[in-house]
Design a protein around this motif. Structure first.
Motif, PDB file in Angstrom:
ATOM      1  N   SER A  34       1.050  -0.922  -0.097  1.00  0.00           N
ATOM      2  CA  SER A  34      -0.180  -0.320   0.043  1.00  0.00           C
ATOM      3  C   SER A  34       0.844   2.036   0.239  1.00  0.00           C
TER       4      SER A  34
ATOM      5  N   HIS B 116      -2.734  -1.179  -8.132  1.00  0.00           N
ATOM      6  CA  HIS B 116      -3.206  -2.051  -7.147  1.00  0.00           C
ATOM      7  C   HIS B 116      -4.176  -2.229  -7.876  1.00  0.00           C
ATOM      8  N   VAL B 117      -5.276  -4.079  -7.737  1.00  0.00           N
ATOM      9  CA  VAL B 117      -5.799  -4.512  -8.307  1.00  0.00           C
ATOM     10  C   VAL B 117      -6.278  -4.963  -7.659  1.00  0.00           C
ATOM     11  N   LYS B 118      -8.697  -4.664  -7.184  1.00  0.00           N
ATOM     12  CA  LYS B 118      -8.784  -5.134  -6.595  1.00  0.00           C
ATOM     13  C   LYS B 118      -9.972  -6.164  -7.476  1.00  0.00           C
ATOM     14  N   PRO B 119     -10.011  -7.482  -8.106  1.00  0.00           N
ATOM     15  CA  PRO B 119     -11.019  -8.405  -8.440  1.00  0.00           C
ATOM     16  C   PRO B 119     -12.210  -8.390  -7.813  1.00  0.00           C
TER      17      PRO B 119
ATOM     18  N   LYS C 294     -13.381 -11.223  -7.547  1.00  0.00           N
ATOM     19  CA  LYS C 294     -13.469 -12.333  -6.581  1.00  0.00           C
ATOM     20  C   LYS C 294     -12.210 -12.492  -6.085  1.00  0.00           C
TER      21      LYS C 294
ATOM     22  N   SER D  78      -8.552 -12.328  -3.284  1.00  0.00           N
ATOM     23  CA  SER D  78      -7.814 -10.882  -2.450  1.00  0.00           C
ATOM     24  C   SER D  78      -7.253 -10.221  -3.343  1.00  0.00           C
ATOM     25  N   SER D  79      -6.674  -8.807  -2.965  1.00  0.00           N
ATOM     26  CA  SER D  79      -6.511  -7.490  -4.235  1.00  0.00           C
ATOM     27  C   SER D  79      -4.831  -8.037  -3.967  1.00  0.00           C
TER      28      SER D  79
ATOM     29  N   THR E   2      -1.278  -6.673  -6.199  1.00  0.00           N
ATOM     30  CA  THR E   2      -0.413  -5.414  -6.568  1.00  0.00           C
ATOM     31  C   THR E   2       0.246  -5.482  -7.812  1.00  0.00           C
TER      32      THR E   2
ATOM     33  N   THR F  63       3.995  -9.719  -9.811  1.00  0.00           N
ATOM     34  CA  THR F  63       2.731  -9.420  -8.624  1.00  0.00           C
ATOM     35  C   THR F  63       3.054 -10.026  -7.433  1.00  0.00           C
TER      36      THR F  63
ATOM     37  N   LYS G 139       0.711  -9.915  -3.624  1.00  0.00           N
ATOM     38  CA  LYS G 139      -0.580 -10.055  -2.711  1.00  0.00           C
ATOM     39  C   LYS G 139      -0.234  -8.792  -2.013  1.00  0.00           C
ATOM     40  N   SER G 140      -1.931  -8.346  -1.690  1.00  0.00           N
ATOM     41  CA  SER G 140      -2.155  -7.087  -1.067  1.00  0.00           C
ATOM     42  C   SER G 140      -1.968  -7.369   0.488  1.00  0.00           C
TER      43      SER G 140
END
Length: 193
Positions: A8, A30-33, A35, A37-38, A40, A56, A58-59
């Motif tokens: 973040s 930052h990607v929030k699909p 379905k 978890s988000s 980066t 890539t 994980k958030s």
């Protein structure tokens, strides 16, 4: 190691440790699909060899921050494959190899002020000014009346680098060259007299 940063806290230009080597973040998203978890997406460039990776994360993942020091230095001279620099306040000298400099070697002339990055006490990278003034040492003469719009010709600069310039440029002219875009001609600063 200087510490850790969370995904973040990512921003362009942030220096991070990836696989125990220093990198700089060139791009992140930052990607929030809908379905799952988000995460980066990142694009990072190695400060050691310029290699680009696109990991890539994980958030919430944390990465290390390298212990990097930046010093304002002046380029002195080339000896073999080594480019020598001096810190202006302490007169401390260091060098980088031509391989370590990459494209920056094309724009270095004596007494040019640069920023050198040090990692674990070793010089690893150079940051040039956005533009430098370099003299043309070799090019075909400009032909009077040759005014084809956008026509270019090659010109060799005092550093040995060749750049495309407009037809009116002559040997001895001093040109402003953009160091960020691989040596793009910007303008003529002075004529050969």
């Amino acid at each position: 190691m200087a510490g850790f940063v969370d995904t973040s806290e990512f921003r362009n230009g942030l220096k991070i440790l990836w696989e125990d080597k220093p990198y700089v973040i060139e791009y992140f998203q930052h990607v929030k699909p809908g379905k799952g978890s988000s995460f980066t997406r990142t694009k990072i460039r190695s400060l050691l060899d310029g290699r680009v990776l696109e990991p890539t994360l994980k958030s919430g993942d944390k990465v290390g921050t390298p212990d990097i020091e930046s010093k304002d230095m002046q380029f002195l001279y080339v000896q073999g494959d080594e480019y020598h620099f001096m810190e202006k306040k302490t007169f401390e000298q260091t060098f980088l190899s031509k391989e370590g400099l990459g494209e920056a070697a094309n724009f270095l002339k004596e007494n040019l002020d640069v920023e050198i990055l040090f990692w674990n006490g070793k010089a690893i990278n150079v940051t040039l000014p956005n533009s430098v003034d370099l003299k043309v040492t070799k090019c075909d003469p400009g032909v009077r009346g040759d005014t084809v719009s956008g026509a270019m010709k090659p010109a060799t600069l005092e550093t040995g680098y060749t750049v495309n310039v407009p037809l009116f440029i002559n040997e001895g002219d001093v040109l402003k060259i953009d160091t960020r875009e691989g040596g793009k001609y910007l303008t003529r600063v002075a004529t050969s007299g």
